[in-house]
Scaffold this active site. Sequence first.
Site, PDB file in Angstrom:
ATOM      1  CD  GLU A 187     -21.434  -7.752 -63.142  1.00  0.00           C
ATOM      2  OE1 GLU A 187     -22.616  -8.157 -63.163  1.00  0.00           O
ATOM      3  OE2 GLU A 187     -20.964  -6.956 -63.980  1.00  0.00           O
ATOM      4  CG  ASN A 230     -24.826  -9.213 -72.959  1.00  0.00           C
ATOM      5  OD1 ASN A 230     -25.202 -10.218 -72.363  1.00  0.00           O
ATOM      6  ND2 ASN A 230     -25.656  -8.233 -73.260  1.00  0.00           N
ATOM      7  CD  GLU A 245     -26.554  -4.147 -75.185  1.00  0.00           C
ATOM      8  OE1 GLU A 245     -27.698  -4.488 -75.516  1.00  0.00           O
ATOM      9  OE2 GLU A 245     -25.668  -4.961 -74.832  1.00  0.00           O
ATOM     10  CB  ALA A 262     -21.076  -5.093 -79.516  1.00  0.00           C
ATOM     11  CG  HIS A 313     -26.833  -4.459 -79.093  1.00  0.00           C
ATOM     12  ND1 HIS A 313     -25.590  -4.685 -78.534  1.00  0.00           N
ATOM     13  CD2 HIS A 313     -26.952  -3.123 -79.199  1.00  0.00           C
ATOM     14  CE1 HIS A 313     -24.991  -3.522 -78.322  1.00  0.00           C
ATOM     15  NE2 HIS A 313     -25.803  -2.555 -78.714  1.00  0.00           N
ATOM     16  N   GLY A 368     -19.314 -13.779 -79.375  1.00  0.00           N
ATOM     17  CA  GLY A 368     -18.260 -14.360 -80.199  1.00  0.00           C
ATOM     18  C   GLY A 368     -16.950 -13.613 -80.041  1.00  0.00           C
ATOM     19  CG  ASP A 405     -29.988  -2.934 -63.108  1.00  0.00           C
ATOM     20  OD1 ASP A 405     -31.107  -3.168 -63.582  1.00  0.00           O
ATOM     21  OD2 ASP A 405     -29.323  -3.780 -62.498  1.00  0.00           O
ATOM     22  NE  ARG A 436     -25.405  -9.443 -85.583  1.00  0.00           N
ATOM     23  CZ  ARG A 436     -24.596  -9.287 -84.545  1.00  0.00           C
ATOM     24  NH1 ARG A 436     -24.951  -8.508 -83.538  1.00  0.00           N
ATOM     25  NH2 ARG A 436     -23.432  -9.897 -84.507  1.00  0.00           N
TER      26      ARG A 436
END
Length: 590
Positions: A167, A175, A556, A571, A527, A180, A358, A417
Amino acid sequence: MKRFFKNLTLIMTFMLILGAFAGCGKSAQGKDGKYTGQADGKHGSIKVEVEVAQGKIKDIKILESSENVVLSEPVYNKIKSTMVNKNNVNVDAITGSTETSNGYINAVKDALKKAGLKLEGDKLTVEPLKEKDTTQEYDVVVVGAGGAGFSAALEAKNAGANVVILEKMPTIGGNTLISGGEMNAPQTWVQKNVGIENDSPEKFYEDTLKGGDNKGNPAIVKVLTDNAKGAAEWLKDYVKVKFLDNQLFQFGGHSVKRALIPEGHTGAEMMTKFKMKSDELGITVKTETEVKELIYENNKVVGVKAKNLAGQDLTFKAKKGVIIAAGGFGSNVEMRKKYNPELDEKYMSTDTPGTTGDGIVMAEKIGAAITNMENIQTYPISNPKTGVISLVADSRFDGAILVNQEGKRFVEELERRDVISKAILNQTGKYCYVFWNKSIDDISKTISVHKDEYEMLVKEGLLYKAETIEDAAKFFKIPVDEFKKTVERVNGFAKDGKDLDFKHRGKLVSLEQGPYYIQKAVPSVHHTMGGLVIDTETRVLDAKGQPIKGLYAAGEVTGVVHGTNRLGGNAIADIVVFGRRAGVNAAQEK
């Protein structure tokens, strides 16, 4: 007598001078003891206790913190270590956790001010850790420590592989952590508990395809919707994620309530449990380690090259496979503009700073196919000052309405959305207000579970609690009469059970009784639907549609699941379903 007074004057002057010097010494050294300090972080107040001894910081303890536990713990530990070891509070914030870092640093400074101690030398950076071995070998290398990466790592480990997670950010979570954390799945134990019997994988499949304008890969979407229930049960029973047993959300675009809600209403519950389970299994996690490129030899991906914050060039060999779970590119403005020029600097992002694409770029360099890159989603209800997603405003899923500066509704609150975001941008000022009352909050409970965000929004003047509709309108200078007409009309729709204006697909709630809450919000990049092309087994494909041996991807970073628009709650289902599948398949690579 004159000599007496003269001598007395000299003595008093001498004592005052001594006192002044003594005061300077005390100011420089400070008083030994424990002092409390307080300052605002990202999500609210941070309160610390600083122990001072002989002019030095002996210890720093956290007394209260509203920050995310998974994100803040390494931040506090690293900054504390530097402050105590160097006896200096002039420390740089940690990248990716700037607001939390500054809140902690300012709280310590506040405590030292009370102690009469000033410790600010040359500015220091937090010292990074160095690797003993610059070349390491594992069976499976996972790039990205979010939900997809941990799902993959756990399953790869359980399939017998030796696994490392890399990481680039100082903390895990991506994310997933700041979301939520809600997860869509059909026919779950919670749907059974609340009496929902009309859901199915087929209905979930139809909603998901339709929600992306039928541009998602049907075979991939079917894998998602057929396996979401099993993934949710795996999280609950194996990872030990706690979900609310009697509450669901119905996000925009869904035909029924099917989104599981984690305890605390954030992804912190999930990431905390992921980390605990990975520690239990002995999975190696290396933060501050940025993967720069894939090692592609003899038509197979056999590892990655990376660089850590200490400046070391590192090689991680993968005997079986590499899994890219590095997320999308919502925080990379240049990459956004490349594929969708509209989403330039004027848009903030809900994403973590590490969401820079990346994984997509490095895979593309070895011939991986990409798709759907122009489709970038904005989240409609975000903080106008920071771009951060508002979780308090999840009251929208239980009956809160959206109004414009003129006090009128302008869109269905449970629309997709992208539809809501475009509608908001067409309103005066390109913002909207979320309006609800205590009756709705009693259902959604968003204020109590997101108390820190609520208090911060109130402090910033972005959210207001009003006793009357007139009071709410006055605070944001909304025309009172027009606003009252809107509310009265909604009350009538709530009573009749039919929304004649926007055909609300959920249930409108009467707003006759206060107290009320009104919150200002704007759309923010949320997103990226585009990314790597994968098959149903999560193998990354090249331009000819052939699998690249040894390379898998999930979450993602992929571009074939959501089409033009991702439905809320999909997601988490995506990252867990395909993360698990990638982990098993990579561990079995020959």
